[in-house]
Design an enzyme around this catalytic site. Structure first.
Site, PDB file in Angstrom:
ATOM      1  N   GLU A   1      28.856  41.943  41.548  1.00  0.00           N
ATOM      2  CA  GLU A   1      28.887  40.866  40.549  1.00  0.00           C
ATOM      3  C   GLU A   1      27.861  41.103  39.439  1.00  0.00           C
ATOM      4  OE1 GLU A   1      30.655  37.134  43.126  1.00  0.00           O
ATOM      5  OE2 GLU A   1      28.480  37.295  42.960  1.00  0.00           O
TER       6      GLU A   1
ATOM      7  N   GLU B   1      36.402  39.642  46.968  1.00  0.00           N
ATOM      8  CA  GLU B   1      35.860  38.406  47.521  1.00  0.00           C
ATOM      9  C   GLU B   1      36.769  37.253  47.148  1.00  0.00           C
ATOM     10  OE1 GLU B   1      31.788  37.301  46.789  1.00  0.00           O
ATOM     11  OE2 GLU B   1      31.090  39.389  46.834  1.00  0.00           O
TER      12      GLU B   1
END
Length: 433
Positions: A179, A370
């Site tokens: 991320e 995710e």
């Protein structure tokens, strides 16, 4: 078109959220180790409160976590029983180089991950490995200033070189940074930055951004040179921003917010800073600290695929910051979708929309690494949790993911849920089922 042969179904985890054993096997102290549970955690994450080592006044969940370090064989056996085709996990940098700038790697740490990867293959599970997942040795934080120091690029290059050489043939799929777009929000957690009084924060943050982008490109280059059969991708916290209304000002605000996140993957996929970023830097009188062969390294070492997390979409209204937390990002309320207890919008169709936007932008294979639901699970008198709501969440999102592949033609490599086992939640330090 449907899911391809060899589609990688599985689950996602991270070293600092499940390994524990923070003092064992030669491991050094990492930034994640000093993130406390409770009200002070977010202050430490964003750099407003300084912690250099665990103290007696707080509980630090990462230190013990769920003890995957000692239980990995039984945990991986369970994943094999569940039919996993892939397991996403990350490397604890301080388990390989305890201080980050050590002359030689820690053999005990290298052997630990080698054993994990071999155990995965025993059950037909392909490791998907994040090189760093909100993880940097504290020595690099306190000695060099984290990622705002260019020295850390060389430390990272040494780390990835050791990993690619040691695990060639054991790991086919790598991610450079978890991320990556969160580092402009969670300064300490994602970039290892502790601000000094009077420091020019904008300059420090975007110096760190540049160093991470250059390091990511170096990882791609080194990976391709050492193991041409491996694939290496970037990883984005995704979920597009909708405009609050069709007012052009709201539409522009949403476009601008989306760009603040795509700027990272734009560089990783295209090899250069896009014009809108260069103009923002110009307005802020910021100069990117290009050195040596940075331009060439970025241009010539593009990622093989784009991976991303998806939990929710977000909403932007011109002139207003969002009122609701949404996975470290802010969002105004969306009246057309439901909301889970931690403020994220439940928007399965938004996954399809997000996938289309990313694929249209890059025309690279995607990997959803995710996706999961935060909920308050209430066990019955026997300790059983009737979590049909989680089953519904996954079913609805997988359906829209399937539509993106079959109806829209998106090239998707795989899907991993977050999380397939108990994990420490990054944002608040609680346990997650």
């Amino acid at each position: 078109m449907t899911f391809k042969n060899g589609f990688l179904w599985g689950g996602a985890t991270a070293a600092n959220q499940w390994e524990g054993a923070y003092k064992e096997g030669g491991r050094g102290l990492a930034n994640a180790d000093v993130l406390p549970h409770g009200r002070d955690r977010m202050q430490v994450i964003v750099g407003d409160m300084v912690m250099l080592e665990p103290d007696e006044d707080h509980y630090y969940p990462t230190l013990e976590s769920i003890d995957f370090y000692h239980r990995y064989k039984e945990d991986i056996a369970l994943f094999g029983e569940m039919g996993f085709k892939t397991l996403r996990l990350s490397i604890a940098w301080s388990r390989i180089f305890p201080n980050g700038d050590d002359a030689a790697p820690n053999e005990e740490g290298l052997k630990f991950y080698e054993d994990i990867f071999k155990e995965c293959h025993k059950y037909g599970i392909e490791p998907l490995v994040t090189l760093t997942h909100y993880d940097i040795p504290m020595h690099l934080v306190t000695t060099y200033g984290g990622w705002r120091s260019r020295t850390v690029i060389d430390c990272y290059k040494r780390l990835v070189t050791v990993l690619f050489e040691r695990y060639k043939g054991l790991v086919k799929y790598w991610l450079t940074f978890n991320e990556i777009n969160i580092m402009t929000k969670a300064y300490f957690m994602a970039a290892g930055i502790i601000f000094e009084e009077g420091e020019d924060r904008y300059t420090s943050i975007y110096n760190a951004v540049h160093h991470v982008l250059v390091a990511s490109a170096w990882a791609v280059k080194i990976c391709h040179e050492i193991d041409p059969d491996a694939q290496i991708g970037c990883m984005l916290n995704a979920g597009i921003y909708y405009p609050m209304t069709c007012n052009p000002k709201d539409v522009l605000a949403a476009q601008e917010e989306n760009r603040t996140h795509y700027m990272f993957s734009d560089v990783q996929v295209r090899g250069y800073y896009p014009a809108y970023v260069r103009k923002e830097f110009e307005r802020n009188k910021y100069t990117v600290p290009f050195m040596e062969d940075d331009v060439l390294i970025l241009q010539e070492n593009l990622v093989d695929f784009v991976s991303f997390s998806y939990y929710s979409t977000r909403v932007v209204e011109d002139g207003h910051k969002g009122k609701y937390d949404s996975n470290l990002l802010k969002s105004a309320k969306n009246p057309y979708v439901k909301m889970e207890p931690w403020g994220r919008h439940l928007d399965p169709l938004g996954l399809r929309i997000t996938m289309n936007e990313i694929y249209d932008r890059y025309q690279k294979p995607l990997f959803l690494v995710e996706n999961g639901l935060g909920a308050i699970d209430e066990p019955d008198e026997n300790g059983y949790v009737e979590d049909d709501y989680r089953i519904d969440f996954l079913r609805d999102h997988i359906r829209e993911m399937k539509n993106a592949v079959e109806l829209d033609g998106i090239d998707l490599m795989g899907y991993t849920t977050w999380g397939p086992i108990d994990l420490v939640i990054a944002t608040n330090g609680e346990d997650l089922d």
